[in-house]
Scaffold this active site. Sequence first.
Site: not given
Ligand code: DMJ
Length: 553
Positions: A180, A184, A313, A447, A533
Site C-alpha cells: 500500500e 500510494r 490482480d 476498477e 495500480t
Molecule cells: C487501490 O488501492 C488499487 O487500485 C489497488 O490495486 C486495489 N485496491 C484499491 C482500489 O480498489
Amino acid sequence: FHSSPALQSAADPAAALEDNLARIRENHERALREAKETLQKLPEEIQRDILLEKEKVAQDQLRDKAVFRRLPPVDFVPPIGAVGREPADAAIREKRAKIKEMMKHAWNNYKRYAWGLNELKPISKEGHSSSLFGSIKGATIVDALDTLFIMEMKDEFEEAKSWVEENLDFNVNAEVSVFEVNIRFVGGLLSAYYLSGEEIFRKKAVELGVKLLPAFHTPSGIPWALLNIKSGIGRNWPWASGGSSILAEFGTLHLEFLHLSHLSGNPIFAEKVMNIRTVLNNLEKPQGLYPNYLNPSSGQWGQYHVSVGGLGDSFYEYLLKAWLMSDKTDLEAKKMYFDAVQAIETHLIRKSSTGLTYIAEWKGGLLEHKMGHLTCFAGGMFALGADDAPAGLTQHYLQLGAEIARTCYESYNRTYMKLGPEAFRFDGGVEAIATRQNEKYYILRPEVVETYMYMWRLTHDPKYRKWAWEAVEALENHCRVNGGYSGLRDVYQRHESYDDVQQSFFLAETLKYLYLIFSDDDLLPLEHWVFNTEAHLLPILSTNKKEVEVNEK
Ligand code: DMJ
C-alpha cells in the site's frame, strides 16, 4: 537477459519436470534441515540469532541511507500531454467540468476536516486512519497530487506540495503495508515528480524507497507484506496461508522500483524486483497458473488459490505494464504476461448461461463462480495488451476486454444504487449479483471505470462514455454527502447506509479515470504514460533514456 528454466523447459518438458521436482525436493530438505537446527538450539542461542539479525538489518539500513543522501542530477523531461485537452464538444466539456467539481468537493472537505491525516470520514467530518500506513500521514494528499495537477487545480497542488515539504515524515516508528505504501506513496510521489519536476517529490520518493528495502531481507528475497520502517523488521499477514507473502503485493513493486533506480542512479531497487521475477520463473506453476501465496523463507508456493481479483490482480497488471514501460524491450515480462493470461483463460474464464463472460477464482482445481469488483480492472488490462498479443489474437483480447466491461457494467446495473457490489456471483440461479450480505458494499472503488477508460481510449465506442456517466450520476446520487463522498454498505438497498470513509483512491483513481474518459485522448497519451495500480503516472523509460543511464554508470 536471464534465460529462465521456464523458457528452457519448452524444449524438453520431461527434463524440466524432473528439474523442478529435484528443486522442490531440495528446498523441502533445506527447510527441514533449518527447522531441525532451530529446534536443537537453546533459547539463548535463538535470542542471540535474533539480535544478530536485527543488528545486520540496522547496519544495512545505515549503509543504504548514506548512499542515498545525495541524489545525482537528472535531466527533467517536461511531461507529455499532462494538462488541458478539453474536448471540443460542449456537452462532453460540461461533463468533464462536473467531474472536476467532484474532485473539488472531495478535496475541500478533506482539507477542512482531515487535513494532514490519511483519509476523511465524510459523515463524522473527521480524520480516518487506516492501519495500512502505520503512522505515516497524508495518504489523501499524496494520492491526490497528480489528479490535482492534471485537473489544473494549481492552488490545491501548491498547498499539497507545501504539506509534503513541511510535514511528510517517514522517520516514524510505524509498521506499514509495503504494497500500500508503495502504490500510494511511492507511486504518488514519483508521479508528482514526473508531472511537475519538483525535486522534493523525487527526494521523498527515494527516501521512502530506501525505508522499504529491509522488507526484502528474507531467505528468498521475496519481501514481507508488513514492515516496521524504523526497526526494519518485517513479517507477513497473520491470516496468510503458511506464513506466505501475497502475489499481488510483492508482484506490485516492479514499476515503482524501476523508477526509483532510474531517479536515484542506484540499481538496488531494480535488483530487488528482478530477483522476485527470478524466484517466480524458477517455480513450477500448477497448470501454468500463479498461486496467490508464496512463502518468503522456503521460496515455495503456499495454498493453491489463484485469483485475478484480490490477492492476485495487480501482479498480472504489472507484468503487462513492465513490458510497456520498458518501451517494449522487456521480452521476459511480455512472455510471462501472455503465458499467464492464456492459463487464466483456460482455467478461470467462463461464460454464464445468458452469455456474460466472467473470471472465476481457482482453488486447487475447483472453481468458485464469483468475481470481485477488484477483478473488473482486467477488462482494461486485456484491451491494453491486445496490440502486442501473439499473432492473430489482438481482436480476441479486445473482445475479451469488452466482454468483461459488459459483465462489470451489469454488476452495477443490477443494483438499486447503480454502483457495483464488492463481489458478485454466477451460481445458484443468479448472474452478476451479490448474494452474500458481506459482499454487497461499494467503497468508491475505481476498477470498473478504469476498464471503461481503457475501452473508451481503445475503441471509442460511445457506450463507455454513457456507462461512465451513469456511474457519475450514481456517485452523485448516493455517495455524495455534505462532508465529501462516502462508501455504501449495501448497493441493493433503497436507502443509503454509509460506511463513512472517503478512500484516498477515490481521488487518485476513480475521479482521474472518469476525468480522462471525458477528455481528449492526448491528455496522458497511453504511448507515453503507464498508470501504476493506483492510477499514478509513470513515463515509459525509453530505450534512449536507458542508454544514457548505462553511459552515466
Ligand atoms: C487501490 O488501492 C488499487 O487500485 C489497488 O490495486 C486495489 N485496491 C484499491 C482500489 O480498489
